[in-house]
Motif scaffolding. Structure first.
Motif, mmCIF file in Angstrom:
data_model
loop_
_atom_site.group_PDB
_atom_site.id
_atom_site.type_symbol
_atom_site.label_atom_id
_atom_site.label_comp_id
_atom_site.label_asym_id
_atom_site.label_seq_id
_atom_site.Cartn_x
_atom_site.Cartn_y
_atom_site.Cartn_z
ATOM 1 N N SER A 417 0.827 -1.213 0.000
ATOM 2 C CA SER A 417 0.000 0.000 0.000
ATOM 3 C C SER A 417 0.858 1.257 0.000
ATOM 4 O O SER A 417 0.534 2.258 -0.652
ATOM 5 N N ILE A 418 1.982 1.200 0.732
ATOM 6 C CA ILE A 418 2.920 2.339 0.739
ATOM 7 C C ILE A 418 3.481 2.561 -0.661
ATOM 8 O O ILE A 418 3.535 3.680 -1.168
ATOM 9 N N PHE A 419 3.906 1.460 -1.298
ATOM 10 C CA PHE A 419 4.450 1.582 -2.645
ATOM 11 C C PHE A 419 3.387 2.055 -3.639
ATOM 12 O O PHE A 419 3.706 2.728 -4.618
ATOM 13 N N SER A 420 2.126 1.693 -3.375
ATOM 14 C CA SER A 420 1.030 2.180 -4.223
ATOM 15 C C SER A 420 0.921 3.688 -4.136
ATOM 16 O O SER A 420 0.755 4.380 -5.144
ATOM 17 N N ALA A 449 -3.559 -6.351 -2.920
ATOM 18 C CA ALA A 449 -2.607 -5.237 -2.765
ATOM 19 C C ALA A 449 -1.667 -5.151 -3.968
ATOM 20 O O ALA A 449 -1.295 -4.055 -4.401
ATOM 21 N N LEU A 450 -1.287 -6.305 -4.525
ATOM 22 C CA LEU A 450 -0.433 -6.316 -5.716
ATOM 23 C C LEU A 450 -1.162 -5.715 -6.920
ATOM 24 O O LEU A 450 -0.588 -4.938 -7.683
ATOM 25 N N ILE A 451 -2.438 -6.069 -7.067
ATOM 26 C CA ILE A 451 -3.226 -5.499 -8.172
ATOM 27 C C ILE A 451 -3.266 -3.982 -8.050
ATOM 28 O O ILE A 451 -3.034 -3.248 -9.022
ATOM 29 N N SER A 459 1.209 0.096 -14.268
ATOM 30 C CA SER A 459 1.406 -1.136 -15.034
ATOM 31 C C SER A 459 0.135 -1.986 -14.981
ATOM 32 O O SER A 459 0.043 -2.934 -14.197
ATOM 33 N N ILE A 460 -0.828 -1.649 -15.806
ATOM 34 C CA ILE A 460 -2.083 -2.400 -15.827
ATOM 35 C C ILE A 460 -1.845 -3.816 -16.344
ATOM 36 O O ILE A 460 -2.554 -4.760 -15.966
ATOM 37 N N THR A 478 -11.185 -8.790 -4.680
ATOM 38 C CA THR A 478 -10.234 -9.000 -5.782
ATOM 39 C C THR A 478 -10.820 -8.482 -7.090
ATOM 40 O O THR A 478 -10.161 -7.741 -7.839
ATOM 41 N N TRP A 479 -12.059 -8.891 -7.376
ATOM 42 C CA TRP A 479 -12.719 -8.427 -8.591
ATOM 43 C C TRP A 479 -12.869 -6.910 -8.573
ATOM 44 O O TRP A 479 -12.655 -6.235 -9.578
ATOM 45 N N THR A 480 -13.214 -6.374 -7.400
ATOM 46 C CA THR A 480 -13.381 -4.925 -7.270
ATOM 47 C C THR A 480 -12.077 -4.197 -7.549
ATOM 48 O O THR A 480 -12.055 -3.173 -8.245
ATOM 49 N N SER A 481 -10.967 -4.721 -6.999
ATOM 50 C CA SER A 481 -9.650 -4.097 -7.221
ATOM 51 C C SER A 481 -9.323 -4.045 -8.712
ATOM 52 O O SER A 481 -8.816 -3.036 -9.218
#
Length: 782
Positions: A417-420, A449-451, A459-460, A478-481
């Motif tokens: 999350s920080i890297f996001s 979190a990776l998504i 990077s989609i 997951t689907w929402t992300s």
């Protein structure tokens, strides 16, 4: 002892040994053993077994082992005595080896192993051992059943528990109170309240444990009336009964009722509060954030002379912290020391320091903790992140990797999350590698979190890969992300396709999913689809729209130029429009140059938030874009008079793990001359290619040449120039911006991508723009 003749008084020796076991007196037993050895007498098996039992039960297990090894003849009792010593000492490995050597296993042998597994939390092994016991033809005792039923309760193995119930009835043990209580507890823990009531009603004899189990179960299921009715039927409730009611109230959110019940207990009974009572009532005070009530409970603890080291001290620390008295909590830590400080109390203390913006004392406590588990490390890392101390958070995470416990799912998700937030793709990829090494990529929280990290870092493609790889673990989040990631990258149609697939597999969307899909419709102008999904959310999935959903709809209408429809939507909302709602309308008015409606939206927004700089800026920019320079100047003057500061635009780019930040007309960067030389060269080249500067984007009454110079020095253009100088040819550039990209920059970057033959990804305040070969992924709709 002096007149004892061992040869004629074997029974007396046994009697004295059994008395020594009851009194836990190791001296008498050793004296008897010494006299027997002194007289050189051969000990019979019965007497030796009693000596063996004496040593095992008075804490001299090594002596018991030595005596057992010397025994020429061993009975099953001898084997079971040593087996029990291993099991009770937690040495299951030695116990298993000894168990396999016992010549003739009996019910005690099997039950001893089951008890050992149960006490160590190896519940599945306990159940498996019981099944082997039955298969071998050994009949279980009531003690066997109480332990294996406890294992079923712990693992919620209801099917096996029901079969055990049938076995209990078959053996005629259902009337034995401890066995019946174990059945009752098993059904309660497994959530089968119907069968629990059947067992309870059939019990002719009930003890306090019976009543307490039922009361606790009813509280667990939120049936207050049933729990209270049973409590009232008890003639003499014990502290466990009162705790069940008090704790139940706390868990159900009835904190005041919990405190009232505690007061009633003190008034109507002579019972003393235990650590569970005090923990619950202090938790109630913490939930209410009532410092006054919390201090009263603390006073009661002092008067009752309760030791505050351990659970009670931790509950006090949490209560004071959540009630805003962080320094009192800190004094309790100093008084009790950090050796007994648990993670919940530490986390509460950390949250308290985060709220007051001083995290250094929390770090001091963290460093002094003797046992820092993964939760404590994670809490400290998150605390730094919440205080925007990103470098400290990452430094602590690196220390955790080197010297601490292995990061768990939540640690990795927190750091991702920080890297996001930093849009740090390189760091994110490194952490992805760490997650792979720790076998955590299948975790839903890490996967989600990776998504998000890949998406927010531009990077989609990598976000899609992660989504595909965790296909068997996907949940709604997951689907929402992924839907949100696609929406933010302007891939609205793909986001909607994914949402439709989600509906096809009968996975129910939540309110965040609908925010994501409505956002997807907004970014590509799918007005009718957005209206359809809004109605689907309300009428089919029964999700009550929140301010976020309403803001999406307003933005959907506004971006499409349907300003009157957006305004009508706001006026007909069942909830009061907030800053975001009016801000969305105002932003759309600026884009579509609707001055009259912009004034209305700005006025409403400033009534809610008088110091909202965005409202002043948007209104002034709307007026400027329509050529109303004097009116725009008045708005800006009003802004200055009220000391409202405009949010400054910044762009940043990460090169070789270092973030470089640029403002408009930035003159501070060490490579300033090279950057301005590069942007001047680019500006000339793209104009030759047909680029026409959009001087209307400069919302001040200036000469055209001055406007062009200002436009060429916008922060995102400077960041791109810097990135071109410092990166290899043909690599992708990733630029981040805190405000919405302007029309001129959007047009210029399309030409730049064609000029330098690179993909340029720009993340602005609302979405991603992928510029490549002279076009943008948003299709000029943003």
């Amino acid at each position: 002892m002096q007149t004892l003749n061992p040869s004629s008084h074997s029974d007396t020796c046994v009697y004295l040994l059994q008395s020594a076991i009851k009194s836990r007196d190791p001296f008498i037993g050793r004296c008897i053993h010494a006299r027997l050895i002194k007289h050189g007498l051969c000990l019979g098996v019965f007497l030796t077994n009693n000596l063996l039992n004496f040593y095992a039960k008075t804490g001299s297990f090594s002596d018991a082992q030595r005596l057992f090894d010397e025994m020429p003849l061993k009975t099953t009792f001898s084997w079971n005595t040593i087996l029990s010593g291993y099991a009770k000492g937690g040495n299951l490995y030695s116990a298993r080896l000894l168990f396999d050597e016992i010549p003739q296993l009996d019910s005690v042998s099997w039950t001893t192993m089951i008890v050992g597994y149960n006490h160590l939390g190896l519940f599945d092994s306990a159940i498996h051992t019981f099944l082997r016991m039955v298969s071998s033809g050994i009949s279980p005792t009531q003690f066997t059943f109480t332990n294996v039923l406890a294992s079923c309760a712990a693992t919620q193995a209801l099917d096996i528990g029901k079969k055990l119930h049938s076995f209990v009835v078959k053996l005629g043990l259902s009337g034995v109170v401890p066995v019946a209580n174990s059945l009752l507890n098993m059904y309660a823990k497994c959530g089968d309240s119907v069968m629990a009531k059947v067992v309870f009603d059939r019990m002719r004899l009930k003890d306090k444990s019976t009543w307490n189990t039922m009361i606790s179960m009813h509280m667990q299921f939120g049936r207050l009336d049933h729990a209270l009715a049973l409590f009232d039927q008890m003639t003499d409730p014990d502290i466990v009964s009162w705790n069940s009611i008090i704790t139940g109230y706390c868990h159900l959110g009835y904190d005041l009722k919990a405190l009232e019940t505690f007061a009633l207990m003190l008034k109507s009974s002579s019972l003393k509060s235990d650590k569970f009572t005090l923990g619950s009532v202090l938790s109630a005070c913490a939930n209410l954030e009532s410092l006054k009530l919390g201090k009263q409970i603390h006073a009661h603890i002092v008067r009752a002379n309760v030791d505050i080291a351990g659970p009670v001290g931790n509950a006090l620390i949490s209560m004071y912290t959540k009630s805003g008295a962080v320094e009192i909590a800190r004094r309790i830590v100093e008084l009790t020391g950090t050796s007994s400080l648990n993670v919940i109390a530490f986390t509460s203390l950390l949250d308290g320091y985060v709220k007051i913006g001083d995290i250094n004392p929390a770090r001091e406590i963290f460093d002094s903790l003797k046992f820092r588990d993964v939760v404590a490390w994670t809490a400290m890392i998150v605390g730094y992140a919440q205080n925007d101390l990103i470098s400290d958070a990452l430094a602590l995470f690196r220390s955790m990797i080197r010297e601490g416990p292995k990061p768990n799912d939540y640690t990795l998700a927190a750091v991702l999350s920080i890297f996001s937030s930093l849009a740090s793709l390189d760091h994110g990829k490194q952490l992805h590698a760490v997650a792979i090494r720790l076998d955590k990529v299948s975790s839903i929280s890490v996967g989600n979190a990776l998504i998000t990290m890949y998406s927010r870092s531009g990077s989609i493609k990598d976000a899609r890969k992660v989504f595909r790889r965790i296909s068997s673990y996907r949940d709604t989040s997951t689907w929402t992300s992924m839907i949100l990631a696609l929406a933010q990258h302007g891939l609205g149609n793909e986001a909607i396709e994914l949402f439709e697939k989600m509906l096809q597999i009968n996975l129910k969307p939540d309110h965040i999913t609908y925010v994501s899909v409505l956002s997807a419709c907004t970014h590509v102008g799918l007005v009718e689809e957005g209206k359809s999904y809004f109605n689907l959310m309300k009428n089919v999935h029964n999700i009550e729209p929140t301010s976020s959903h309403y803001a999406c709809m307003i933005d959907l209408f506004g971006r499409a130029g349907l300003l009157e429809e957006a305004y009508d939507f706001i006026r007909n909302m069942p909830i009061e429009p907030d800053v975001v709602a009016w801000g969305s309308l105002l932003s759309s008015c600026r884009v579509h140059k609707n001055v009259d409606l912009a004034k209305v939206a700005a006025e409403k927004l400033l009534l809610i938030d008088p110091n909202n700089s965005g409202a002043y800026s948007a209104l002034a920019n709307t007026l400027s874009s329509c050529g109303k320079w004097e009116d725009a100047a008045k708005v800006r003057k009003s802004m200055r008079d009220r000391a409202v500061k405009k949010e400054q635009g910044f762009s940043w780019v990460q090169i070789q793990n270092k973030v470089h930040i640029f403002g408009v007309e930035d003159a501070l960067h060490p490579q300033r001359d090279a950057i301005y030389c590069m942007i001047s060269k680019i500006w000339k080249e793209i104009k030759k290619m047909g680029f026409i500067p959009d001087t209307n984007s400069v919302l001040h009454d200036l000469e055209q040449e001055v406007k062009e110079q200002i436009l060429s020095h916008h922060s995102e253009k400077l960041a791109i120039a810097f990135a071109l100088i410092n990166t290899p040819d043909h690599t992708t550039l990733r630029i981040m911006k805190n405000l919405r990209v302007c029309n001129d920059c959007h047009s210029a970057i399309k030409y730049i991508s064609m000029l330098v033959e690179r993909e340029i990804i720009v993340r602005d305040a609302t979405r991603f723009h992928h510029f490549k070969d002279g076009s943008c992924s948003c299709q000029d709709y943003w």
